[in-house]
Design a protein around this motif. Structure first.
Motif, short mmCIF file in Angstrom:
data_model
loop_
_atom_site.label_atom_id
_atom_site.label_comp_id
_atom_site.label_asym_id
_atom_site.label_seq_id
_atom_site.Cartn_x
_atom_site.Cartn_y
_atom_site.Cartn_z
N HIS A 80 0.83 -1.22 0.00
CA HIS A 80 0.00 0.00 0.00
C HIS A 80 0.86 1.26 0.00
N ASP A 91 6.92 1.68 5.30
CA ASP A 91 5.73 0.87 5.58
C ASP A 91 4.77 0.97 4.39
N GLY A 92 4.63 -0.11 3.66
CA GLY A 92 3.73 -0.11 2.50
C GLY A 92 4.46 0.24 1.22
N GLU A 125 -4.71 0.84 3.29
CA GLU A 125 -4.42 -0.27 4.21
C GLU A 125 -4.45 0.19 5.66
N GLU A 126 -3.91 1.39 5.89
CA GLU A 126 -3.89 1.92 7.27
C GLU A 126 -5.31 2.31 7.67
N HIS A 188 7.49 -6.32 3.05
CA HIS A 188 7.15 -5.32 4.07
C HIS A 188 8.29 -5.21 5.06
N HIS A 361 -1.95 -6.89 7.72
CA HIS A 361 -1.45 -6.52 6.39
C HIS A 361 -2.48 -6.86 5.34
ZN LIG Z 1 1.96 -1.59 6.00
#
Ligand SMILES: [Zn+2]
Length: 415
Positions: A80, A91-92, A125-126, A188, A361
């Motif tokens: 993401h 992150d993502g 995603e978050e 990730h 995830h």
């Molecule tokens: Zn993530």
């Protein structure tokens, strides 16, 4: 042997990180104009890598490399591009950029692929401002419901309207459900300290934990803190305090069994009325427990049920609530893909460790409709969801190469 261009991968992550709220790095919230700006940039990078980008009906950005044999199926590499407020650059983004790097390596061979490759930036995603996470991957798994579409953000906009702004077509949401994926991979950052502290190159994820949140409340009798003798008190916080100790000791004992990842946390206590000179009337705790084993989670829940009744009896108070606030099942990563990833790591000379993911995830949803897998790479100090989040360029290259190699192995063993 073909490898990803590690330098291009690194430059993509850093360049995407520059698309941020300038006074609050690194922030690119889903559904925001900046998010769309990031996607426009990603779309361009996908095209340059030889992919054909599109937005599916759930708002996922998908860069496709069409295979020569439609029957050969689709392989997905995705993650993401949205961030938490004041989050990190990896992150993502690491997973989306790694997907583009894998595509670039495959197209640069100059040979057509038999299978179709989809590089996906899953939408939101978050946890989004609609109070929902994993919106795009949820829809890919057919789990985004009509009820979800009515959720509203603080400005009163419905998720349905916001999806349209993202280029989605909520009226045809069911078309986003995937039934064609043969294998899915996600790179990730670990978001924890294990790989770095043990000096291991890659983590091969066994399962994404299930998360169970329980609310436990004790009720006693409020009273004067000065005049009520210790022997005549009914103080619910004493029961809660006893229970919190038990939760920590029980979780530690479960983890020590080595039957898989197990953690439990009490991060929220509410004491009423909450004054220094008043014996509390109620004490409420929320337990967040995470496990890759459903059996252990059920055993833990039963242990807490008994322990909370014991604690209430010992403190001479009532246990007035024992409630499940939320409960998700663990998502297992595909054993065949795990084995391929292990073989690839070994062939490329990287040390690897099987480990569970303690965080949620996109692959947790994708695993419902396709064989799914994850590769973790170390991040500095195990830190994530902070601007200090950092992964080394070599670690990113290693993770992407392991996925690229596993994809090629997968197609060899499939025929
Ligand atoms: Zn993530």
């Amino acid at each position: 042997m073909i490898e990803v261009d590690g330098r291009a991968l690194w430059e993509d992550i850093i360049a995407l990180g520059e698309i941020t709220e300038t006074d609050k790095p690194y922030t690119r919230r889903s559904f925001s104009p900046l998010f769309l700006e990031g996607r426009a940039w990603l779309t361009q990078r996908m095209k340059e890598a030889g992919l054909t980008p599109r937005i599916d009906t759930a708002g996922n950005l998908i860069g496709r490399l069409e295979g020569t044999h439609p029957a050969a199926g689709v392989i997905v590499v995705g993650s993401h591009s949205d961030s938490v407020p004041s989050g990190g650059r990896f992150d993502g983004m690491a997973g989306v950029a790694a997907g583009i790097a894998v595509a670039r390596a495959l197209t640069s061979r100059g040979r057509a692929l038999e299978f179709t490759l989809d590089i996906i930036d899953f939408l939101a995603e978050e946890p989004s401002e609609f109070g929902l996470s994993c919106i795009g991957s949820r829809a890919s798994a057919g789990c985004l419901t009509a009820e979800h579409l009515t959720l509203r953000n603080p400005h009163g906009e419905t998720l349905e309207t916001a999806l349209v702004r993202m280029g989605a077509d909520p009226a045809r949401l069911n078309q986003a459900r995937r039934t064609d994926i043969e294998a899915a991979f996600e790179l990730h950052i670990e978001q924890g300290p294990v790989l770095e502290s043990e000096g291991i190159d890659v983590g091969i994820v066994t399962a994404i934990v299930g998360i169970t949140r329980l609310e436990i409340e004790f009720t006693g009798t409020a009273g004067h803190a000065g005049t009520t003798p210790m022997t005549l008190r009914r103080d619910p916080l004493i029961a809660a305090a006893e229970l919190i100790g038990r939760i920590s000791r029980t979780a530690a004992a479960f983890a020590a069994r080595r039957c898989g990842h197990f953690v439990a946390t009490v991060g929220s206590i509410e004491v009423l009325p909450g004054a220094a000179n008043v014996i509390p009337k109620t004490a409420r705790v929320v337990v967040d427990a995470r496990s890759e084993s459903r059996a252990m989670m059920e055993e833990f829940r039963a242990a807490l049920d008994a322990a909370s009744l014991d604690a209430a009896a010992a403190a001479n108070v009532e246990r007035t609530a024992f409630k499940t606030l939320s409960d998700t099942l663990p998502a297992l990563c595909d054993s065949r893909l795990r084995r391929l990833l292990e073989e690839s790591a070994a062939a490329l000379g990287y040390s690897a460790k099987a480990m569970a993911s303690g965080a949620g995830h996109d692959m947790a949803f994708i695993s419902r409709v396709a064989p799914a897998s994850m590769v973790f790479i170390p991040c500095k100090g195990g830190r994530s969801h902070t601007p200090e989040e950092w992964a080394r360029p070599e670690a990113l290259t290693a993770g992407a190469n392991v996925i690229l190699d596993a994809i090629l192995r997968f197609k060899q063993t499939a025929v």
